[in-house]
Enzyme design. Structure first.
Site, PDB file in Angstrom:
ATOM      1  N   CYS A  39      43.819  34.170  22.218  1.00 53.02           N
ATOM      2  CA  CYS A  39      42.411  34.208  22.595  1.00 53.02           C
ATOM      3  C   CYS A  39      42.231  33.536  23.953  1.00 53.02           C
ATOM      4  CB  CYS A  39      41.609  33.462  21.532  1.00 53.02           C
ATOM      5  SG  CYS A  39      39.836  33.525  21.763  1.00 53.02           S
ATOM      6  N   SER A  74      39.926  31.588  24.756  1.00 57.74           N
ATOM      7  CA  SER A  74      39.454  30.207  24.558  1.00 57.74           C
ATOM      8  C   SER A  74      40.590  29.196  24.672  1.00 57.74           C
ATOM      9  CB  SER A  74      38.801  30.050  23.193  1.00 57.74           C
ATOM     10  OG  SER A  74      37.810  31.009  23.022  1.00 57.74           O
ATOM     11  N   HIS A  82      41.458  28.366  28.166  1.00 56.72           N
ATOM     12  CA  HIS A  82      40.527  27.394  28.759  1.00 56.72           C
ATOM     13  C   HIS A  82      41.105  25.976  28.703  1.00 56.72           C
ATOM     14  CE1 HIS A  82      37.136  30.045  29.435  1.00 56.72           C
ATOM     15  NE2 HIS A  82      37.121  30.429  28.178  1.00 56.72           N
ATOM     16  N   HIS A 127      44.064  29.378  17.608  1.00 57.45           N
ATOM     17  CA  HIS A 127      43.144  29.341  16.459  1.00 57.45           C
ATOM     18  C   HIS A 127      43.061  30.682  15.745  1.00 57.45           C
ATOM     19  CE1 HIS A 127      40.912  30.483  20.035  1.00 57.45           C
ATOM     20  NE2 HIS A 127      40.162  31.216  19.239  1.00 57.45           N
ATOM     21  N   CYS A 168      39.203  35.613  15.036  1.00 59.51           N
ATOM     22  CA  CYS A 168      38.212  35.134  16.021  1.00 59.51           C
ATOM     23  C   CYS A 168      37.656  36.253  16.892  1.00 59.51           C
ATOM     24  CB  CYS A 168      38.825  34.043  16.894  1.00 59.51           C
ATOM     25  SG  CYS A 168      37.859  33.631  18.363  1.00 59.51           S
TER      26      CYS A 168
HETATM   27 ZN   LIG Z   1      38.999  32.731  19.936  1.00 60.49          ZN
END
Ligand SMILES: [Zn+2]
Ligand SMILES: [Zn+2]
Length: 373
Positions: free
Chosen positions: A42, A44, A47, A64, A171
């Site tokens: 992902c 995220s 990041h 995650h 996700c």
């Molecule tokens: Zn995610």
């Protein structure tokens, strides 16, 4: 358990992940040991490397999106049993706080410690080979082959679906799908614009079409993503930029505007908001699901138009859907052929190639890369 994981040794410095041996403690009360089959990559988590999100500590184990099989359960665990197939959720849901009982498990109070890097009891389950504590993102840390996480961070699924595909239902898929279906509340006949059609946004395209939108415009600077949005995910039109989408919307709606616009880009910038809001009609909705840098606090907006045209801006976490509700539902849609996950997994990688995998994401080669353990 001795396992291996990809750590950020210096989060926020763009130095990438380092794969190393890790030592995992057994699950404590309310916790579960899972052997992962696959982990999704992902944006995220990236990041954490760039510093857009603040790291809880060093070294840091992120990841995650995970899917795997339960190996061992701690005392008092009732939601899953050994041998169960499970998908991780970065948002734990307890099932009994005020948000959970209202069907809003994506806002569960157990998320308060999400970025602490520690287990819910404030201690560490993961250590380096030399015994130093490892901080873990969102209780999950799926860039490790084995994980110990709270039972509240797992959703049990049926065993007849391939874990290396449904891992994306952890996700990216519910976030995108929910952005259209639940957050933006797309209705039959709507004109919808999805800005950013990567691993999240492509599911907003699918969700919007499934909810009955007559027109879905996929906006992405990458040509092949625009093409596949139309060929395989149900978009009716495509545009390379918000400005190009504005022209398209104006001509398709005789100047009225779209009913809904959805922002699902990798990093949301403040200067995107006003042009995106300009895409929607009077009474229209702009839904924002992409993550911004934590330091991003500035956006300019025509407040005059916002109020007089009765527009709405909605922020959404996890596509405004409860993990325990949306994950089994989306797995079922995949099983029935109504949700396309197969075209979403562009490439698979061994854990050792995680940096190459993120390079592929940043250069636009992947909708989603998946690590297969
Ligand atoms: Zn995610
Ligand atoms: Zn809760």
């Amino acid at each position: 358990v001795r396992t291996r994981g990809a750590l950020l040794l210096n989060p926020g410095t763009n130095t990438g992940f380092t794969v190393t041996e890790l030592e995992l403690d057994p699950p404590k009360a309310g916790e579960v040991l899972v052997k992962l089959t696959a982990a999704g990559l992902c944006h995220s988590d990236y990041h954490g490397d760039t510093g857009d999100t603040i790291a809880s500590g060093t070294p840091l184990l992120l990841g995650h999106e995970g899917a795997g099989v339960v190996q061992e359960v701690g005392a008092g665990v009732t939601k899953v049993a050994v041998g169960d197939h499970v998908i991780t959720s970065f948002m734990p849901s307890c099932g009994h706080c005020r948000w959970c009982v209202a069907g809003r498990g994506n806002l569960c109070d157990r998320g308060a410690q999400l970025l602490s890097g520690k287990a819910m009891d404030g201690t560490h389950r993961v250590h380096t080979a030399s015994g130093d504590p490892v901080f873990v993102g969102t209780f999950t840390g799926t860039f490790s082959e084995h994980i110990v996480c709270p039972e509240d961070s797992l959703v049990r699924i049926e065993k007849d679906v391939p874990l290396d595909k449904v891992v994306l239902v952890a996700c990216g898929v519910p976030t995108g799908w929910g952005s259209a279906v639940t957050l933006a509340e797309v209705e039959a006949g709507d004109v919808v614009v999805v800005i950013g059609t990567g691993g999240v946004g492509m599911n907003a395209v699918q969700g919007a079409r499934y909810a009955g939108a007559k027109t879905v415009i996929a906006v992405d600077p990458v040509q092949w993503k625009r093409d596949i949005a139309i060929a395989e995910f149900g978009a009716t039109h495509a545009a390379a930029s918000i400005a190009e989408a504005q022209e398209l919307v104006t001509s398709l709606t005789n100047g009225v505007g779209a009913d809904k616009a959805i922002i699902t880009v990798g990093v949301v910038e403040g200067d995107m908001i006003d042009p995106a809001l300009g895409l929607v009609s009077k009474g229209g909705v702009l839904a924002i699901s992409g993550v911004s840098a934590m330091t991003q606090t500035d956006t300019k907006l025509s407040l005059f138009a916002f109020v007089l045209y009765e527009k709405q801006i909605r922020g959404g976490l996890y596509g405004k859907s409860a993990p325990n509700l949306s994950i089994p539902k989306l797995v079922d849609l995949y099983r029935k052929g109504d949700l396309n996950l197969d075209s979403l997994v562009t490439n698979t990688y061994p854990l050792e190639k995680i940096n190459e995998a993120y390079d592929d994401m940043m250069t636009g080669k992947n909708l989603r890369g998946v690590i297969v353990y």
